[in-house]
Write an enzyme that holds these catalytic residues in place. Structure first.
Site, mmCIF file in Angstrom:
data_model
loop_
_atom_site.group_PDB
_atom_site.id
_atom_site.type_symbol
_atom_site.label_atom_id
_atom_site.label_comp_id
_atom_site.label_asym_id
_atom_site.label_seq_id
_atom_site.Cartn_x
_atom_site.Cartn_y
_atom_site.Cartn_z
ATOM 1 C CG MET A 30 -1.883 -1.211 1.159
ATOM 2 S SD MET A 30 -3.397 -0.964 2.058
ATOM 3 C CE MET A 30 -2.772 -0.716 3.697
ATOM 4 C CG LEU A 33 7.201 1.604 -1.018
ATOM 5 C CD1 LEU A 33 7.929 1.422 -2.356
ATOM 6 C CD2 LEU A 33 6.363 0.372 -0.689
ATOM 7 N N GLY A 36 11.142 -2.675 5.262
ATOM 8 C CA GLY A 36 10.420 -3.954 5.283
ATOM 9 C C GLY A 36 9.942 -4.301 3.883
ATOM 10 C CG HIS A 37 6.902 -1.918 2.037
ATOM 11 N ND1 HIS A 37 6.817 -0.737 2.742
ATOM 12 C CD2 HIS A 37 5.694 -2.523 2.170
ATOM 13 C CE1 HIS A 37 5.611 -0.626 3.265
ATOM 14 N NE2 HIS A 37 4.905 -1.692 2.944
ATOM 15 C CD GLN A 148 7.516 -13.881 11.208
ATOM 16 O OE1 GLN A 148 8.583 -14.256 10.717
ATOM 17 N NE2 GLN A 148 7.373 -13.692 12.511
ATOM 18 C CD GLN A 153 -1.875 -8.896 4.277
ATOM 19 O OE1 GLN A 153 -2.678 -7.993 4.375
ATOM 20 N NE2 GLN A 153 -0.608 -8.691 3.926
ATOM 21 C CB SER A 186 3.086 2.401 6.029
ATOM 22 O OG SER A 186 3.685 1.529 5.112
HETATM 23 P P1 AMP Z 1 1.513 -2.960 3.440
HETATM 24 O O1 AMP Z 1 2.046 -1.895 2.541
HETATM 25 O O2 AMP Z 1 1.504 -2.584 4.885
HETATM 26 O O3 AMP Z 1 0.214 -3.561 2.952
HETATM 27 O O4 AMP Z 1 2.551 -4.147 3.355
HETATM 28 C C1 AMP Z 1 2.911 -4.722 2.132
HETATM 29 C C2 AMP Z 1 3.712 -5.973 2.399
HETATM 30 O O5 AMP Z 1 4.879 -5.636 3.128
HETATM 31 C C3 AMP Z 1 2.926 -7.002 3.239
HETATM 32 O O6 AMP Z 1 3.220 -8.296 2.755
HETATM 33 C C4 AMP Z 1 3.506 -6.784 4.606
HETATM 34 O O7 AMP Z 1 3.433 -7.934 5.433
HETATM 35 C C5 AMP Z 1 4.948 -6.458 4.276
HETATM 36 N N1 AMP Z 1 5.570 -5.753 5.392
HETATM 37 C C6 AMP Z 1 5.094 -4.648 6.035
HETATM 38 N N2 AMP Z 1 5.925 -4.318 7.048
HETATM 39 C C7 AMP Z 1 6.926 -5.231 7.046
HETATM 40 C C8 AMP Z 1 8.077 -5.437 7.848
HETATM 41 N N3 AMP Z 1 8.374 -4.652 8.882
HETATM 42 N N4 AMP Z 1 8.888 -6.472 7.549
HETATM 43 C C9 AMP Z 1 8.593 -7.313 6.518
HETATM 44 N N5 AMP Z 1 7.524 -7.171 5.717
HETATM 45 C C10 AMP Z 1 6.707 -6.153 5.983
#
Ligand code: AMP
Length: 279
Positions: A30, A33, A36-37, A148, A153, A186
């Site tokens: 989403m 970034l 993690g992303h 993870q 999810q 985020s």
């Molecule tokens: P989001 O933008 O929050 O929907 O996240 C997109 C992807 O990034 C999802 O698969 C999340 O699980 C992953 N994600 C978000 N935060 C982290 C993090 N700190 N470490 C690893 N993956 C993450």
């Protein structure tokens, strides 16, 4: 990096790559970034020829309109970051491109839909599966990479892949953390300096539970964790669960794979985190 905002242009480009036999890795996000992303993108690059990242703040997975409205959208910075890590393709559709008016979606996810995050966010996983299914149909990835961080999810999407027989392999990637242990998110930009300090109780408590884990002591560990978080000023615990890693039901001494999951509001910001206790 190629940047597409329409389904048609993306599909056309990808069909050429599919025909060449290149493997496609997909990282749906989403936006806003962070590392993690980007860690997901790096893992995808190691396993696939082409990496597609999507940025789409999906309205159907938000049950609180204010949360949707205030979700950060720093698209110019996101594009720079994706270029720096050499992602191949960004898909960044508008809402109208992804949804027709009056669309209906219901997937029989089962109990996983209503536990933990599902209980706090009714309809959330219907929205998540709705958009991820659409994105899979558009991108047709060989492998999709999820964090993870959003453990439940991942289980829900795995369930969807099974239910709908989707031809995609799912990979769960480790949680990227700040040096002090806070899980990257985020939403962390919304935390004040004090809230950010207060938020550390989540990762600290998960670490303590991991360190002290003993399957005969689950009930006591959970209670102590709940107490520690509830005692932290400015933090409102939503749940702390030591759960079966597949069903997310409360774990017992005989549960083979175990995960501890936490959600809490820190100020006005809802944060989640988890740690795998028995893999
Ligand atoms: P989001 O933008 O929050 O929907 O996240 C997109 C992807 O990034 C999802 O698969 C999340 O699980 C992953 N994600 C978000 N935060 C982290 C993090 N700190 N470490 C690893 N993956 C993450």
């Amino acid at each position: 990096m190629k940047h597409f905002t329409t389904i048609q242009s993306l599909v056309q480009h990808l069909s050429g790559l599919h025909k060449k036999g290149l493997s496609i890795g997909f990282v749906p996000t989403m936006g806003a970034l962070h590392n993690g992303h980007l860690s997901l993108i790096r893992i995808a690059q190691q396993q696939c020829d082409i990496v597609v990242c999507s940025i789409f703040v999906n309205p159907t997975q938000f049950n609180d309109p204010r949360d949707l409205e205030k979700y950060p959208r720093p698209i110019a910075e996101d594009i720079k970051k994706l270029e720096q890590v050499k992602a191949d393709i960004l898909f960044e559709p508008r809402v109208k491109e992804m949804y027709a008016d009056n669309e209906h979606w219901h997937l029989p996810i089962g109990e996983l839909e209503h536990l933990l995050e599902g209980a706090s966010r009714p309809g959330h996983y219907q929205g998540v599966t709705q958009v991820v299914n659409k994105l899979f149909a558009i991108v047709k990835p060989d492998v999709a990479f999820f964090g993870q961080k959003d453990y439940q999810q991942f289980l829900v999407i795995s369930r969807m892949v099974t239910l709908l027989n989707l031809p995609v392999k799912l990979i769960m990637c480790p949680i990227a953390r700040e040096t002090d242990g806070l899980a990257m998110s985020s939403r962390n930009v919304h935390l004040s300096a004090t809230e950010r300090q207060n938020a550390l109780i989540l990762s600290k408590t998960l670490n303590r539970v991991k360190h002290n884990f003993n399957s005969d002591d689950i009930w006591r560990l959970k209670l102590e964790a709940e107490r520690a978080i509830a005692a932290q000023p400015g933090v409102e615990l939503s749940y702390f669960e030591i759960a079966d890693a597949e069903t997310l039901h409360a774990a017992t001494a005989n549960t083979p794979h175990i995960v501890a999951l936490v959600a809490a509001k820190v100020g006005n910001t809802r944060l989640i985190d988890n740690v795998i206790l028995v893999d």
